[in-house]
Structure formats: structure tokens, C-alpha cells
Enzyme design. Structure first.
Site, PDB file in Angstrom:
ATOM      1  N   ARG A 108       0.850  -1.200   0.000  1.00  0.00           N
ATOM      2  CA  ARG A 108       0.000   0.000   0.000  1.00  0.00           C
ATOM      3  C   ARG A 108       0.874   1.235   0.000  1.00  0.00           C
ATOM      4  O   ARG A 108       1.802   1.347   0.789  1.00  0.00           O
ATOM      5  CB  ARG A 108      -0.868   0.037   1.259  1.00  0.00           C
ATOM      6  CG  ARG A 108      -1.853  -1.074   1.352  1.00  0.00           C
ATOM      7  CD  ARG A 108      -2.915  -0.770   2.389  1.00  0.00           C
ATOM      8  NE  ARG A 108      -2.394  -0.460   3.718  1.00  0.00           N
ATOM      9  CZ  ARG A 108      -3.158  -0.094   4.733  1.00  0.00           C
ATOM     10  NH1 ARG A 108      -4.455   0.024   4.568  1.00  0.00           N
ATOM     11  NH2 ARG A 108      -2.643   0.149   5.909  1.00  0.00           N
ATOM     12  N   THR A 112      -1.461   7.418  -0.071  1.00  0.00           N
ATOM     13  CA  THR A 112      -2.795   7.289  -0.687  1.00  0.00           C
ATOM     14  C   THR A 112      -3.541   6.048  -0.207  1.00  0.00           C
ATOM     15  O   THR A 112      -4.749   5.924  -0.414  1.00  0.00           O
ATOM     16  CB  THR A 112      -2.660   7.188  -2.216  1.00  0.00           C
ATOM     17  OG1 THR A 112      -1.921   5.981  -2.511  1.00  0.00           O
ATOM     18  CG2 THR A 112      -1.914   8.373  -2.798  1.00  0.00           C
ATOM     19  N   ASP A 204       0.838  -4.343  12.279  1.00  0.00           N
ATOM     20  CA  ASP A 204       1.226  -4.679  10.905  1.00  0.00           C
ATOM     21  C   ASP A 204       1.509  -6.182  10.833  1.00  0.00           C
ATOM     22  O   ASP A 204       2.484  -6.675  11.418  1.00  0.00           O
ATOM     23  CB  ASP A 204       2.475  -3.870  10.523  1.00  0.00           C
ATOM     24  CG  ASP A 204       2.804  -4.019   9.049  1.00  0.00           C
ATOM     25  OD1 ASP A 204       2.814  -3.015   8.336  1.00  0.00           O
ATOM     26  OD2 ASP A 204       3.040  -5.176   8.609  1.00  0.00           O
ATOM     27  N   ASP A 207       4.986  -7.257   9.413  1.00  0.00           N
ATOM     28  CA  ASP A 207       6.090  -7.024  10.354  1.00  0.00           C
ATOM     29  C   ASP A 207       6.068  -8.046  11.491  1.00  0.00           C
ATOM     30  O   ASP A 207       7.110  -8.531  11.918  1.00  0.00           O
ATOM     31  CB  ASP A 207       6.003  -5.606  10.938  1.00  0.00           C
ATOM     32  CG  ASP A 207       6.439  -4.556   9.927  1.00  0.00           C
ATOM     33  OD1 ASP A 207       7.146  -4.911   8.963  1.00  0.00           O
ATOM     34  OD2 ASP A 207       6.063  -3.385  10.098  1.00  0.00           O
TER      35      ASP A 207
HETATM   36  C1  PRP Z   1      -1.088  -5.131   4.253  1.00  0.00           C
HETATM   37  C2  PRP Z   1      -1.907  -6.401   4.306  1.00  0.00           C
HETATM   38  C3  PRP Z   1      -2.755  -6.293   3.070  1.00  0.00           C
HETATM   39  C4  PRP Z   1      -2.998  -4.811   2.952  1.00  0.00           C
HETATM   40  C5  PRP Z   1      -4.378  -4.542   3.434  1.00  0.00           C
HETATM   41  O1  PRP Z   1      -0.026  -5.256   3.396  1.00  0.00           O
HETATM   42  O2  PRP Z   1      -1.167  -7.567   4.368  1.00  0.00           O
HETATM   43  O3  PRP Z   1      -2.118  -6.782   1.901  1.00  0.00           O
HETATM   44  O4  PRP Z   1      -2.034  -4.167   3.788  1.00  0.00           O
HETATM   45  O5  PRP Z   1      -4.688  -3.217   3.256  1.00  0.00           O
HETATM   46  P1  PRP Z   1      -5.828  -2.699   2.275  1.00  0.00           P
HETATM   47  O6  PRP Z   1      -7.007  -3.547   2.539  1.00  0.00           O
HETATM   48  O7  PRP Z   1      -6.009  -1.277   2.741  1.00  0.00           O
HETATM   49  O8  PRP Z   1      -5.335  -2.771   0.885  1.00  0.00           O
HETATM   50  P2  PRP Z   1       1.065  -4.106   3.186  1.00  0.00           P
HETATM   51  O9  PRP Z   1       0.693  -3.220   2.064  1.00  0.00           O
HETATM   52  O10 PRP Z   1       1.345  -3.452   4.503  1.00  0.00           O
HETATM   53  O11 PRP Z   1       2.320  -4.913   2.696  1.00  0.00           O
HETATM   54  P3  PRP Z   1       3.203  -6.015   3.465  1.00  0.00           P
HETATM   55  O12 PRP Z   1       2.331  -7.229   3.651  1.00  0.00           O
HETATM   56  O13 PRP Z   1       4.322  -6.272   2.538  1.00  0.00           O
HETATM   57  O14 PRP Z   1       3.642  -5.437   4.784  1.00  0.00           O
HETATM   58  N1  URA Z   2      -2.182  -4.026   7.060  1.00  0.00           N
HETATM   59  C1  URA Z   2      -1.806  -4.506   8.273  1.00  0.00           C
HETATM   60  O1  URA Z   2      -0.867  -5.305   8.351  1.00  0.00           O
HETATM   61  N2  URA Z   2      -2.488  -4.119   9.354  1.00  0.00           N
HETATM   62  C2  URA Z   2      -3.514  -3.263   9.293  1.00  0.00           C
HETATM   63  O2  URA Z   2      -4.104  -2.944  10.351  1.00  0.00           O
HETATM   64  C3  URA Z   2      -3.889  -2.753   8.036  1.00  0.00           C
HETATM   65  C4  URA Z   2      -3.216  -3.158   6.928  1.00  0.00           C
END
Ligand code: PRP
Ligand code: URA
Length: 213
Positions: A108, A112, A204, A207
């Protein structure tokens, strides 16, 4: 949140128990990983009770021959949305060891909150399989909705989506963008904060799974 025909929320004491442990900020990375897998397995048992191709075979018991339905080998493709979706793959593989795995990489944009796709590798013939898209967090719904659209653009017609925690706004978005896709969530949380994080949520997920913070 409206009542959507294609949204299934699990209401099981074991899942609730494990989600409490998952949310706890003191839960270690190892425990977090194990809990994500265990919750996914419990969700899979219920989510995949419809739609999994089966075939009838003959089995010889010590007493006689009988007919029995079995799951068709290699009939399911698991598609984790990277990174956090990776944590759910083993939870399905435990029950469906022959499932192939496709990967969609998305992150994400922090300002935005819209998803950007950086990777896509899908098994050949995915358009003829039951595709199970997994991501533990369904926040704005942008990532899930775009991932499902990408799979539809590749010809997939039989898609399910599984998330552990969903925010009402994200669930509504995916339910409305893709009324033909069943969305399974273990729990519906209250809302998003100003940074797009789910409240109360668990922080997260990527993480916490991979120890990157
Ligand atoms: C997180 C999560 C989803 C997304 C959800 O990933 O694992 O893929 O955010 O958010 P949304 O519903 O608002 O799209 P992130 O973009 O943080 O990437 P990561 O898994 O690599 O940390
Ligand atoms: N992605 C995450 O990992 N946690 C949240 O709360 C939202 C998006």
C-alpha cells in the site's frame, strides 16, 4: 456494515480465542506465525466445504469394497498477497497438500493507501482451478479487490477470499466489487485509523510475521 450474501463471518470460540492471542502485542513472532497458520486451517475447513472438486473412487476395506468421495488432486490454487498472505499458506497446505501456490506482490502506498502491484507469478492452468486468495488483513479492501480483479483478468472464474481480520469499509468494498466471490473473515473489527490500520486490529501483520520491525 450491510448484510452481504457473499460475506461469511466465523463465530467459533476456538477462533475467537486464537485471535485474542494474535492481537496481544506481547505475542512472540513464533507464536504469531503459528496462530496465523492455525486460524487459517480452522477457516479452511469451513470455507472450502463448498466448491472443492471431488470424485468417487472405490476403496477396499478389510471387509468389502465401497465407494467414497475424495478431493481431486491439484484442484486448488492458493494465492497469498505478499507479504502477509504468505503466513496463511501452510495453514491450507496442511489440509490440501497438493494445492499449487501463486504469488501476488502488493504494497500500500503509505500516503494514498492505494495498492501497487510489484510481482505476479501464477501456476499454469489456474483459470480451471478453485482459487483461494489469502491475506490476514482486509483494511481499505484495495489490495484484495485488485488482486481478485487481476485473477479475473487472467480468466479465473472460481475465486474465494480469506482474511483473518476485516474492517467494515474493506469488507464492503470487496463484497460490492466482487459479488461473485465469497469473502470469509474470522472477525469484523471496528474501523480504520488515519493511517489505514485496523482498530483494534493487531498492528502490521507482515512485520509481526517476519520480524521486520
Ligand atoms: C497489508 C496487508 C494487506 C494490505 C491490506 O499489506 O497484508 O495486503 O495491507 O490493506 P488494504 O485492505 O487497505 O489494501 P502491506 O501493504 O502493509 O504490505 P506487506 O504485507 O508487505 O507489509
Ligand atoms: N495491514 C496490516 O498489516 N495491518 C492493518 O491494520 C492494516 C493493513
Amino acid at each position: 456494515m450491510k448484510d452481504y450474501k457473499n460475506v461469511i463471518v466465523f463465530d467459533h470460540p476456538l477462533i475467537r480465542h486464537k485471535i485474542a492471542l494474535l492481537r496481544n502485542e506481547n505475542t512472540s513472532m513464533k507464536e504469531f506465525r503459528e496462530l496465523v497458520e492455525e486460524i487459517t486451517t480452522l477457516m479452511t475447513y469451513e470455507s472450502l466445504k463448498d466448491g472443492v472438486p471431488t470424485t468417487e473412487i472405490e476403496v477396499k476395506t478389510p471387509l468389502e469394497v465401497c465407494k467414497q468421495n475424495v478431493v481431486v488432486d491439484n484442484s486448488i490454487v492458493i494465492v497469498p498477497i505478499l507479504r502477509a498472505g504468505l503466513g496463511m499458506v501452510n495453514g491450507i497446505h496442511v489440509l490440501f497438500p497438493s494445492a499449487r501456490v501463486g504469488h501476488i506482490g502488493m504494497f500500500r502506498n503509505e500516503e494514498t493507501l492505494t495498492p501497487e502491484t510489484y510481482y505476479c507469478k501464477l501456476p499454469e492452468g489456474i483459470e480451471n482451478k478453485l482459487v483461494v486468495v489469502v491475506d490476514p488483513m482486509l483494511a481499505t479492501g484495495g489490495s484484495a479487490s485488485d488482486a481478485i480483479q487481476l485473477l479475473k483478468d487472467k480468466g479465473c472464474t472460481h475465486i474465494k477470499f480469506m482474511a483473518i481480520i476485516g474492517a467494515p469499509v474493506g469488507i464492503s468494498k470487496v463484497a460490492e466489487d466482487h459479488p461473485d466471490v465469497n469473502i470469509y473473515v474470522s472477525t469484523v473489527d471496528r474501523c480504520l485509523n488515519e493511517n489505514g490500520y485496523i482498530l483494534p486490529g493487531l498492528g502490521d501483520a507482515g512485520d509481526r510475521l517476519f520480524g521486520t520491525k
